[in-house]
Write a protein that holds these residues in place. Structure first.
Motif, PDB file in Angstrom:
ATOM      1  N   GLU A  82      29.785 -27.465   5.124  1.00  0.00           N
ATOM      2  CA  GLU A  82      30.140 -27.358   3.744  1.00  0.00           C
ATOM      3  C   GLU A  82      31.034 -28.292   3.111  1.00  0.00           C
ATOM      4  OE1 GLU A  82      31.101 -23.374   2.508  1.00  0.00           O
ATOM      5  OE2 GLU A  82      28.978 -22.515   3.429  1.00  0.00           O
TER       6      GLU A  82
ATOM      7  N   ASP B 267      29.302 -30.085   0.135  1.00  0.00           N
ATOM      8  CA  ASP B 267      29.263 -29.314  -1.082  1.00  0.00           C
ATOM      9  C   ASP B 267      30.870 -29.411  -1.518  1.00  0.00           C
ATOM     10  OD1 ASP B 267      26.845 -28.463  -0.632  1.00  0.00           O
ATOM     11  OD2 ASP B 267      27.337 -26.714   0.415  1.00  0.00           O
TER      12      ASP B 267
ATOM     13  N   SER C 219      30.925 -32.430  -3.603  1.00  0.00           N
ATOM     14  CA  SER C 219      30.276 -32.434  -4.871  1.00  0.00           C
ATOM     15  C   SER C 219      31.150 -31.555  -5.997  1.00  0.00           C
ATOM     16  CB  SER C 219      28.883 -31.718  -4.766  1.00  0.00           C
ATOM     17  OG  SER C 219      28.056 -32.632  -3.906  1.00  0.00           O
TER      18      SER C 219
END
Length: 388
Positions: free
Chosen positions: A254, A257, A260
């Motif tokens: 992750e 993520d 982002s």
């Protein structure tokens, strides 16, 4: 578990069969019917219950002595219902257990795993699906290339600050790990390739007394084709798989993520330096690989064909023009761009598991090698069309 009357320690799963209420058999359950306290499979227990109950007839279940139950009891009664064909709604069961049994299959259904129908596709359908997938993949690679091209120029946010993007130190680090660090393996492979070409050429040309033309064979093959192709294939396995595995691991953890969420585009921050470093390194590695291959060919020619190093070099300059080096350099740049885009795209689209990381690395290596061969054939056709 117990049959009709086997003493067991308190708390374990037990069952007995008694006759009550107009001689109707009653299955008495007691103890803890849980997966943690029971080793027997639900199907085995249900089969023994069915044998003790005898011929299929209406019967009841006494659950007053149950201490604890979970999915093990549901699975056991589920299997027993299939063997005897009773309706769970008519039984004296706890409401939660009755509702769970009501959600299962209808009475008399075989509880084995359902068979998934095998869909047989024709060769035409399979070819069409594969072609569409390939076109979609090319479209995704083109979109990624456009995103990276826009990422070369820094952009300003509405607040006036520069948007986070590629870091120069990341570019230098990737270039060092996948450029100079690859020199030993690339040099060894191309040295042997050049020696093999010269040895094969010497075995044939010596019959006609045309040993000097082995320089033509080795020079043109390495400068025009094999120098760039062999180097690209080595980088597909060494660098392409590493890029895909790194991005797939970051996706599984992750980390992509997280970037982002922080407002950082992973493609500009990670993929751009990887691809750009490979584009810069490939032409330099191509020149080094070509020199190593020519050295291997010269060593074989000098030792097997009694040619001098000066005559080999003179013939090489005469038969290999500078335009051939330019053609090889241009292909190496395209190969580097292709390996970077394909490997990074596969890594970004990988699943979020440990197995997906290995699959992404394997797919990246295979797809990159196939792409390099296809692109090389396209370049050869284009070069022939323009007379190069």
């Amino acid at each position: 578990m117990s049959g009709l009357a086997s003493p067991r320690p308190a708390g374990v799963a037990e069952w007995t069969v008694s006759r009550r209420e107009l001689d109707r058999p009653v299955l008495v359950l007691s103890g803890r019917w849980t997966v943690a306290t029971t080793r027997e499979a639900p199907g085995e227990v249900a089969s023994r219950m069915h044998e003790v109950l005898g011929e299929p007839e209406p019967f009841g279940i006494d659950c007053a002595r149950l201490d604890e139950w979970d999915s093990l009891l549901v699975a056991t009664l589920w299997r027993l219902r299939a063997l005897r064909g009773f309706d769970p709604v008519e039984l004296d069961l706890p409401p939660p257990l009755r509702r769970l049994l009501a959600l299962t299959t209808s009475p008399g259904t075989d509880l084995r795993m359902p068979t998934v129908p095998v869909i047989r596709r024709s060769i035409v359908a399979h070819t069409g699906t594969t072609t569409l997938d390939a076109i979609a993949g090319l479209g995704g690679i083109a979109m990624l290339a456009g995103t990276l091209l826009r990422g070369l120029w820094p952009r300003r946010t509405p607040a006036g600050s520069r948007e986070p993007g590629m870091q120069g130190r990341d570019l230098l680090d990737i270039f060092r790990r996948h450029g100079p660090a690859a020199l030993p393996i690339i040099g060894l492979v191309n040295l042997l390739v050049g020696a093999i070409l010269a040895f094969i050429g010497a075995a044939q040309l010596r019959r006609f007394g045309a040993q000097i033309f082995v320089t033509n064979l080795v020079g043109l093959a390495l400068v025009r084709e094999l120098g760039a192709v062999i180097t690209a294939i080595v980088l597909c396995g060494r660098t392409g798989g590493a890029f895909a595995a790194r991005l797939a691991t970051m996706g599984a953890n992750e980390e992509l993520d997280a970037l982002s969420v922080l407002g950082i585009d992973p493609r500009r921050f990670l993929v751009l330096p990887m691809t750009l470093a490979l584009v810069i390194a490939m032409p330099l590695l191509y020149l080094y690989a070509t020199a190593a291959g020519l050295l291997g060919g010269m060593l074989v020619a000098v030792n097997l064909l009694d040619l001098s190093a000066s005559s080999f070099a003179t013939q090489l300059v005469d038969v290999v023009p500078v335009s051939q080096f330019g053609f090889g350099l241009g292909k190496s740049v395209l190969f580097g761009l292709l390996i970077g885009l394909v490997s990074c795209r596969i890594g970004l689209l990988a699943g979020r598991s440990a197995a997906a990381v290995g699959d992404a690395a394997t797919r990246a290596v295979v797809a990159s090698i196939v792409g390099v061969i296809v692109l090389d054939s396209v370049c050869a056709v284009c070069a022939d069309a323009v007379g190069l």
